[in-house]
Structures are given as structure tokens and as C-alpha cells.
Motif scaffolding. Structure first.
Motif, short mmCIF file in Angstrom:
data_model
loop_
_atom_site.label_atom_id
_atom_site.label_comp_id
_atom_site.label_asym_id
_atom_site.label_seq_id
_atom_site.Cartn_x
_atom_site.Cartn_y
_atom_site.Cartn_z
N ALA A 1 0.82 -1.22 0.00
CA ALA A 1 0.00 0.00 0.00
C ALA A 1 0.86 1.27 0.00
O ALA A 1 0.33 2.38 -0.08
CB ALA A 1 -0.93 0.00 1.20
N GLY A 2 2.18 1.11 0.09
CA GLY A 2 3.07 2.27 0.09
C GLY A 2 3.02 3.09 1.35
O GLY A 2 3.26 4.30 1.32
N GLU A 3 2.72 2.45 2.49
CA GLU A 3 2.56 3.17 3.75
C GLU A 3 3.80 3.12 4.63
O GLU A 3 3.77 3.52 5.79
CB GLU A 3 1.38 2.58 4.53
CG GLU A 3 0.05 2.65 3.80
CD GLU A 3 -1.06 1.92 4.55
OE1 GLU A 3 -0.73 1.22 5.52
OE2 GLU A 3 -2.23 2.05 4.15
N LEU B 1 16.11 13.34 -5.63
CA LEU B 1 16.30 13.46 -7.07
C LEU B 1 15.02 13.15 -7.82
O LEU B 1 14.23 12.30 -7.41
CB LEU B 1 17.42 12.52 -7.54
CG LEU B 1 18.77 12.64 -6.81
CD1 LEU B 1 19.78 11.71 -7.43
CD2 LEU B 1 19.27 14.09 -6.85
N GLU B 2 14.81 13.84 -8.93
CA GLU B 2 13.59 13.63 -9.71
C GLU B 2 13.57 12.26 -10.37
O GLU B 2 12.61 11.52 -10.25
CB GLU B 2 13.46 14.73 -10.78
CG GLU B 2 13.16 16.11 -10.21
CD GLU B 2 12.92 17.12 -11.31
OE1 GLU B 2 12.80 16.71 -12.48
OE2 GLU B 2 12.85 18.32 -11.01
N LYS B 3 14.64 11.92 -11.08
CA LYS B 3 14.73 10.61 -11.72
C LYS B 3 15.54 9.70 -10.81
O LYS B 3 16.76 9.64 -10.90
CB LYS B 3 15.37 10.73 -13.10
CG LYS B 3 14.56 11.55 -14.08
CD LYS B 3 15.24 11.64 -15.44
CE LYS B 3 14.42 12.45 -16.43
NZ LYS B 3 15.08 12.57 -17.75
N SER B 4 14.85 9.02 -9.93
CA SER B 4 15.52 8.27 -8.88
C SER B 4 15.26 6.77 -8.98
O SER B 4 14.11 6.33 -8.87
CB SER B 4 15.06 8.78 -7.51
OG SER B 4 15.46 7.91 -6.48
N LEU B 5 16.32 6.01 -9.18
CA LEU B 5 16.20 4.55 -9.15
C LEU B 5 15.82 4.07 -7.75
O LEU B 5 14.99 3.16 -7.60
CB LEU B 5 17.53 3.91 -9.56
CG LEU B 5 17.63 2.38 -9.37
CD1 LEU B 5 16.68 1.66 -10.32
CD2 LEU B 5 19.06 1.90 -9.55
N ASP C 1 9.23 2.34 -4.26
CA ASP C 1 7.80 2.25 -4.60
C ASP C 1 7.36 0.81 -4.78
O ASP C 1 6.16 0.50 -4.70
CB ASP C 1 7.51 3.04 -5.88
CG ASP C 1 7.64 4.54 -5.69
OD1 ASP C 1 7.57 4.99 -4.53
OD2 ASP C 1 7.82 5.26 -6.69
N SER C 2 8.33 -0.08 -5.04
CA SER C 2 8.02 -1.50 -5.24
C SER C 2 8.15 -2.31 -3.96
O SER C 2 7.70 -3.46 -3.91
CB SER C 2 8.95 -2.10 -6.31
OG SER C 2 8.81 -1.42 -7.54
N SER D 1 10.13 -8.10 -1.67
CA SER D 1 11.41 -7.51 -2.05
C SER D 1 11.21 -6.42 -3.10
O SER D 1 10.69 -6.68 -4.18
CB SER D 1 12.35 -8.59 -2.59
OG SER D 1 13.36 -8.05 -3.40
N GLY D 2 11.64 -5.21 -2.78
CA GLY D 2 11.51 -4.11 -3.73
C GLY D 2 12.35 -4.32 -4.98
O GLY D 2 11.93 -3.97 -6.08
#
Length: 436
Positions: A157-159, A167-171, A177-178, A250-251
């Protein structure tokens, strides 16, 4: 919000308190949230009581008073006003350089993943950044045993993750997020960081068990488990079966193979993973010095970046920084981000730098500026700026004869990987007496 949710939100503030409130948390090594009884590691402790104890501890820390909370011998949290961030950073630096990978992971990981009765420690991507970055000020480890329990539903749920990469483009943010990073993920990312770019295909071949040019999730899980195995210390990691790993939150696995594990990892995608990870680590570390985001840092800051990993006394470091600051005042030319990035790659490939210096300087007469620039450009596969070379020579060429020697370089540049723990995770290939 429930008490448990409120206290979960407090943990990042506990981390930041080490910096913002001159606060150092020294946490007892036992699991302070697992409700241990009679010296046993049980799983039926009163969760609300545990969170309440943490709340009391946080309140004491926020006041920055020297105070000890002891509800039993299971929980000890001391806040020492005079400790400060400097002592926290010094402790973390020693840990990165001299501890084993499992202890480093356990110190920086602040989440305990609970799934069907099984418990395992996990870390956020920014905690991974902190675990490989000396003098990191963006986020600090909370210490072994301090953690927040999270479930699979909460992760999906991303909590869970509170602090993200700026950074904007962030690995790191994409992986976050995963999901969170397991100990297996930590070891894989560490190996990716510690391997020179020209040898990354060798690491890919280790994961490609079937040799078909595509790595499946089960291959990745199998090899990463073998990489993470270490008897003793923080535990043994080979008792987890493949199904549990494949079904974990695992992300890294979710990012590379999708949540249904149907995607595959190609050689090109693996190269891109290393490139994106390295470039984000480089940019984040550059921002540690470039507070105004001008795209440049002073020569003194650049030298401080080099020396913080070297085997020099604090007095010697201060003298060298003062010397560079006198040559290039703070409002001088400065070192741009591209120049910083290119030399970061040189340091990351310091094994190759040492090898190249050995073959070029077999007579022991040292190398001049142009020779050093060419060697550095070859190691990094990027152009090393003349200005960076001038700063390096001003730093290391004590007798000012226009040449530097291996002994000059060794105590500053060749120990760079050691301070980050990267020398523990590199992939090595031995051919007789030759080790690559």
C-alpha cells in the motif's frame, strides 16, 4: 491513527533527531519490539505495550536529556545531549569500514517484515545509500534491534517508506515504490556498486545460471541467496526456500521482475541498473557538499571528499584542506558535477587504478599530470578534467617535482572502497596468481 501507526511515523523523527536535536540513540541489541519473555525470543508480545515504551523513549530523546528508560532488561534507550551528530557519524564510519556485511545491514535496516509468522529485517533504499556513504548526513542508522514491524499489505500500500531520494529521476525511489530491500537485495546492490563497469557482464553471467542470456526471477533469487549466506553474525540465509523469496515483498525483485515474477532481466537491463545506481549515489553524495545546488563545489570540499576515506590523522587532513583552500579560495573556480562524477568512477575502480599505475610505473619513477589524467580517464571511461588533476597533484605532490608515486596515492585514493565496505562485496576471478 492507531498508537502503532503514530509510533511508526515517529521512527524517522528518531533518526533525524540524531542530527536536528543533537541527539544520539544508543539502542540495546535485543529486539525491543518483539516482546521477549524470560530471555526467549517469542512472537506473542504485547504490541501496543512495545509501541508505548518506544513513545516514552522518543519523548525523552526529544527533550535531549541524559535519561535512561528501563521497563525491564529488554529495553534500554539513552539520550546523551553531548554526543551529537559527529559521534554518530564517527560510529557509522567505523562500522562501514570494519564490520561484516550482515552487521552493517542490521545496523541501518529499520524495518522488520512479518509474513505468515516469519520475520526478517529489511531496509529502505535511502538506508542503503546511508550504509555505503561515509559521513552521510541525509539519514542515520538507528542501530541493531531498533525497528518497526511492517506487513506485506502495508508495504504494497506504500505506507512504509517515509524518506525518499530528493532526485527527480531516482532509481532508489522506483525500487522503494516496489517495496523494501531484503538482506539478499542489499548484497546484490553492494556487488553491483563494487564491480568496475567493464566487468559487470561477469556478474550478470553469475546470475544467468542457464546461460540463455536472460535471468529469470528464480535464478536471481537462488544466486542472491548464495551471495548473502554467512554463518553466524546476523544469521544464516540459506534456510529460506526459493518459494518464500519469490513471494516476498522484495523491492528489488518487484522492480526487476514484476510482482508476478513474469519478467526477465537482460544483460542490457543489468548494465542499466548499475549505471542508474552509481549515478544516483554520486549525485546524492555531491549534494552533501553542494547545499545551494549550484552544480559546483569548492576545491576544499572536493579534497575533503577524498580525504575522509584516507588513512590520515585529523591534523594532517586539516593541514591539507587548509593548503588547498589557500591555493583555491572558496569563491574560486570550483569542481563541477561532471568532473566530480568522472573522478568518482576513478575511485570506484581503484583496483584498476592501482593495476594501471603498476604497469605504467614499473621503474618506480612516478607519473606526471598527463599520465595520471590518461590513466584516470581509462579507468572511468570518462574524461578526467585537467583542473581535478591539478587539485590532486597539489594535494599529493609534497616535493612539488611534478610527479606522484604509488605510496602518495595509496593512503588517499586506493583505500576509498574500504571506507564504504565495497571491498567486502566485489566479485573476484582468480587465474593462478592473478586476481581480477
Amino acid at each position: 491513527l492507531s498508537t502503532r501507526d503514530k509510533m511508526r511515523n515517529c521512527l524517522p523523527r528518531l533518526i533525524r533527531a540524531q542530527k536536528q536535536q543533537n541527539f544520539a540513540a544508543l539502542v540495546h541489541k535485543r529486539q525491543i519490539f518483539t516482546g521477549e519473555e524470560n530471555g526467549q525470543s517469542g512472537h506473542n508480545g504485547d504490541s501496543s505495550s512495545n509501541w508505548a515504551r518506544l513513545g516514552t523513549a522518543l519523548a525523552a530523546g526529544a527533550a535531549a536529556t541524559a535519561f535512561t528508560i528501563a521497563t525491564s532488561d529488554r529495553l534500554t534507550l539513552q539520550a546523551k545531549e553531548d554526543a551529537g551528530e559527529a559521534q554518530v557519524i564517527a560510529k557509522e564510519n567505523r562500522l562501514r569500514a570494519f564490520s561484516t556485511q550482515d552487521k552493517i545491514f542490521n545496523f541501518f535496516a529499520s524495518y522488520q517484515f512479518v509474513n505468515e509468522g516469519r520475520r526478517s529485517m529489511m531496509m529502505s533504499p535511502m538506508e542503503f545509500y546511508s550504509s555505503v556513504t561515509p559521513d552521510c548526513t541525509m539519514i542515520h542508522g538507528v542501530g541493531s534491534g531498533a525497528h518497526v514491524k511492517v506487513t506485506k499489505a502495508e508495504i504494497e500500500a506504500g505506507e512504509v517508506i517515509c524518506m525518499k531520494s530528493p532526485l527527480e529521476k531516482s532509481l532508489l525511489n522506483k525500487i522503494g515504490d516496489s517495496g523494501l530491500l531484503s538482506y539478499q537485495d542489499y548484497n546484490v546492490l553492494l556487488a553491483v556498486l563494487s564491480t568496475p563497469r567493464r566487468y559487470i557482464d561477469t556478474v550478470f553471467n553469475l546470475f544467468d545460471v542457464t546461460g540463455d542470456g536472460q535471468v529469470e526471477a528464480k535464478e536471481f533469487a537462488y544466486v542472491s541467496t548464495k551471495m548473502a549466506h554467512k554463518s553466524g553474525g546476523f544469521g544464516s540465509y540459506t534456510d529460506i526456500d526459493q518459494e518464500e523469496i519469490l513471494n516476498s515483498s522484495s523491492g528489488l525483485l518487484n522492480y526487476l521482475f514484476g510482482k508476478d515474477r513474469s519478467q526477465t532481466l537482460s544483460r542490457e537491463k543489468f548494465r542499466q541498473l548499475q549505471k542508474d545506481l552509481l549515478e544516483e549515489i554520486i549525485e546524492l553524495e555531491f549534494l552533501e557538499y553542494d547545499k545551494e545546488k549550484s552544480g559546483r563545489i569548492s576545491e576544499a570540499d572536493f579534497v575533503n571528499f577524498l580525504l575522509k576515506n584516507g588513512k590520515l590523522t585529523p591534523k594532517k587532513k586539516a593541514q591539507l584542506i587548509k593548503k588547498i583552500d589557500a591555493i583555491w579560495p572558496s569563491k574560486g573556480r570550483g569542481v563541477s558535477f561532471p568532473s566530480f562524477k568522472s573522478f568518482f568512477y576513478v575511485l570506484a575502480g581503484s583496483v584498476e587504478l592501482e593495476r594501471a599505475l603498476f604497469y605504467l610505473d614499473v621503474e618506480g619513477i612516478g607519473v606526471d599530470k598527463e599520465e595520471f589524467r590518461k590513466i584516470s580517464s581509462w579507468v572511468s571511461n570518462l574524461n578526467t578534467s585537467d583542473h581535478v588533476v591539478n587539485v590532486i597533484f597539489a594535494l599529493l605532490d609534497d616535493d612539488e617535482d611534478g610527479r606522484i608515486y604509488r605510496d602518495d596515492i595509496a593512503q588517499v585514493l586506493l583505500d576509498w572502497r574500504h571506507a564504504r565496505g565495497l571491498d567486502k562485496a566485489g566479485m573476484h576471478v582468480s587465474l593462478g596468481q592473478i586476481r581480477v
